[in-house]
Enzyme design. Structure first.
Site, PDB file in Angstrom:
ATOM      1  N   HIS A 123       0.870  -1.189   0.000  1.00 25.93           N
ATOM      2  CA  HIS A 123       0.000   0.000   0.000  1.00 25.93           C
ATOM      3  C   HIS A 123       0.902   1.232   0.000  1.00 25.93           C
ATOM      4  CE1 HIS A 123      -2.706   2.977   1.868  1.00 25.93           C
ATOM      5  NE2 HIS A 123      -3.713   2.197   1.541  1.00 25.93           N
ATOM      6  N   ASP A 200       3.308  -4.191   8.153  1.00 27.97           N
ATOM      7  CA  ASP A 200       2.054  -3.481   7.926  1.00 27.97           C
ATOM      8  C   ASP A 200       0.929  -4.447   8.297  1.00 27.97           C
ATOM      9  OD1 ASP A 200      -0.228  -2.323   7.010  1.00 27.97           O
ATOM     10  OD2 ASP A 200       0.575  -1.761   5.040  1.00 27.97           O
ATOM     11  N   GLN A 203      -4.186  -4.866   7.377  1.00 24.07           N
ATOM     12  CA  GLN A 203      -5.178  -5.851   6.905  1.00 24.07           C
ATOM     13  C   GLN A 203      -5.065  -7.179   7.631  1.00 24.07           C
ATOM     14  OE1 GLN A 203      -7.627  -5.079   4.962  1.00 24.07           O
ATOM     15  NE2 GLN A 203      -6.943  -3.211   3.953  1.00 24.07           N
ATOM     16  N   LYS A 226     -10.237   0.069  10.621  1.00 27.78           N
ATOM     17  CA  LYS A 226     -10.467  -1.154   9.833  1.00 27.78           C
ATOM     18  C   LYS A 226     -10.810  -2.335  10.730  1.00 27.78           C
ATOM     19  CE  LYS A 226      -7.074   0.160   6.326  1.00 27.78           C
ATOM     20  NZ  LYS A 226      -7.784   0.488   5.099  1.00 27.78           N
ATOM     21  N   CYS A 365      -4.888   2.369  -3.472  1.00 30.33           N
ATOM     22  CA  CYS A 365      -3.605   2.863  -2.945  1.00 30.33           C
ATOM     23  C   CYS A 365      -2.486   1.848  -3.169  1.00 30.33           C
ATOM     24  CB  CYS A 365      -3.696   3.231  -1.464  1.00 30.33           C
ATOM     25  SG  CYS A 365      -4.844   4.549  -1.157  1.00 30.33           S
TER      26      CYS A 365
HETATM   27  N1  PMP Z   1      -1.701  -0.671   4.623  1.00 30.93           N
HETATM   28  C1  PMP Z   1      -2.671  -1.412   4.092  1.00 30.93           C
HETATM   29  C2  PMP Z   1      -2.365  -2.811   3.652  1.00 30.93           C
HETATM   30  C3  PMP Z   1      -3.942  -0.872   3.947  1.00 30.93           C
HETATM   31  O1  PMP Z   1      -4.922  -1.607   3.400  1.00 30.93           O
HETATM   32  C4  PMP Z   1      -4.196   0.446   4.391  1.00 30.93           C
HETATM   33  C5  PMP Z   1      -5.559   1.083   4.254  1.00 30.93           C
HETATM   34  N2  PMP Z   1      -6.155   0.949   3.009  1.00 30.93           N
HETATM   35  C6  PMP Z   1      -3.136   1.167   4.942  1.00 30.93           C
HETATM   36  C7  PMP Z   1      -1.907   0.575   5.050  1.00 30.93           C
HETATM   37  C8  PMP Z   1      -3.276   2.574   5.400  1.00 30.93           C
HETATM   38  O2  PMP Z   1      -4.264   2.705   6.367  1.00 30.93           O
HETATM   39  P1  PMP Z   1      -4.699   4.181   6.813  1.00 30.93           P
HETATM   40  O3  PMP Z   1      -5.186   4.863   5.579  1.00 30.93           O
HETATM   41  O4  PMP Z   1      -5.776   3.932   7.811  1.00 30.93           O
HETATM   42  O5  PMP Z   1      -3.491   4.829   7.370  1.00 30.93           O
END
Ligand code: PMP
Length: 408
Positions: A123, A200, A203, A226, A365
């Protein structure tokens, strides 16, 4: 197994109709999850009964607010099996966790020529902060590739992960492929060359057991929103010796021990990294979300999502022209990013919305991942504890109608 009907009763938003007679089918939990009543009530209780700033007041509700906020930190520590609540830093979201480490640890530890290893399925939150750090320092970012199946290609790991690698940061679960990466193995390989590791968990923490001591990672970040919690609160976990050696990320109130006109000294961890009034209601809400998920049992959550994913991949395979990207169900979390012939994902998502079905369309993203697949976007359905097989059937039926609209 979870009793999904009982779980659904906990989420007030699911009782809504999108259009008369058309219930909400929410298949976008990977972007942000819905919130159970217990979380809404915990936040409302704080505002109605305890509202006061934390760590400051000597009066009763301020002390109670501080207690509730710090108890939430302890709950999060227990949730990921952190040795100590002091290693749980409240940040705004996972993104801020990566930025904090990239600045605070990165500025002090990365030099010109050093290498930072990421993967091609990251991401942007776990890409851009490191690219910015590498640019500031003249360091090199390298990428572990993925296979056509959406699995990490470990065949050249030894060439990519060397003693030049100072940091290896990767996602535990891909937000597009759903791939559950072999986190323990990757961390062990990084340790063997002396690299610092960051996971990270955006998820993974909402969907399965995350045990930082078993993983033995140095840093790990995830977002509250999430995992049934509110927006505006996220977690950075770090090993104590690293957090203690790191300079603060931001300066201000609460993060100091003593300030003079000449300078300042820093508070202990975790507060050293929490400048200014924190997101108090959100922290308390996240604590309630952790309680909620813990009561369901993270093993049950994961097992139920594995069942849903298998069911969904089977059901989606009945739609002609539809391709789900990523590995088979056994290696995948509750995410199905797909393409349907050459229809634009936004057109698909708009038509699904007419049937009350909420999915995400776009690059999620993860632009480099899509570029490698030769795609600009995918449509993504993602599942959580309240998702039913009937909702997956509704998605499949709606996709068949999309085919008919476009005369496929
Ligand atoms: N890493 C992953 C794998 C994600 O799916 C996301 C959110 N889509 C993020 C990081 C970033 O999360 P946030 O926008 O809440 O900072």
């Amino acid at each position: 197994m979870l009793d999904v009907n009982q779980v659904r009763a906990d989420f007030p938003i699911l009782q809504q109709e999108m259009y008369p007679g058309v219930p909400l089918v929410f298949l976008d939990s990977a972007a942000s999850s819905q919130k159970p009543t217990a979380v809404l009530q915990a936040m409302e209780h704080y505002y109605r009964a305890l509202n006061a700033n934390v760590h400051r007041g000597v009066y009763r509700i301020s002390e109670e607010a501080t207690h509730a906020f710090e108890l939430a930190r302890q709950k999060v520590a227990n949730f990921i099996n952190a040795p100590d609540a002091a290693q749980i830093i409240f940040v705004r979201n996972a993104t801020e966790g990566f930025n904090l480490v990239a600045y605070s640890w990165g500025e002090a530890n990365i030099q010109a020529g050093d290498e930072i290893l990421l993967t091609e399925m990251e991401h942007h939150a776990n890409l851009v902060p490191w690219q910015m750090l590498a640019q500031r320092k003249g360091a090199v970012v390298r990428y572990l590739p993925f296979t056509p199946d959406g699995l990490l290609d470990l065949s050249n790991l030894d060439e990519l992960l060397t003693e030049r690698t100072k940091l290896f940061s990767f996602t535990a679960v891909s937000n597009v492929f759903g791939t559950i990466n072999p986190a323990r193995r990757l961390i062990a390989a990084a340790k063997a060359v002396g690299a610092v590791t960051m996971v990270d968990a955006a998820q993974s923490a909402p969907h399965m057991v995350v045990n930082v001591q078993e993983l033995d990672c140095d840093f790990l970040a995830f977002s509250g929103h999430k995992m049934c919690g509110p927006t505006g609160i996220g977690i950075l976990y770090g090993k104590r010796h690293l957090l203690e050696a790191m300079p603060p990320f931001m300066g201000g109130g609460d993060m100091i021990r003593r300030v003079t006109l000449e300078g300042a000294t820093w508070n202990d961890i975790p507060w050293k990294f929490e400048a200014g009034t924190p997101a108090i209601a959100e922290g308390i809400g996240l604590g309630a979300a952790v309680d909620y998920l813990t009561n369901l049992g993270m093993d049950n959550v994961h097992a139920y999502e594995q069942f849903l994913t298998s069911y969904a991949l089977e059901a989606l395979s009945e739609v002609p022209g539809l391709k789900v990207w990523g590995p088979p169900a056994a290696q995948k979390g509750g995410v199905a990013a797909f393409t349907l012939d050459n229809l634009h994902p936004h057109d698909i998502a708009e038509l699904l919305d007419k049937d009350g079905i909420a999915v995400r369309a776009g690059h999620h993203c993860a632009m480099p991942l899509h570029k490698k697949l030769g795609l600009s976007a995918t449509t993504r359905a993602s599942f959580y504890v309240h998702t039913t097989t009937a909702e997956i059937d509704a998605l499949v039926a709606s996709l068949q109608r999309v085919r008919a609209v476009f005369r496929l």
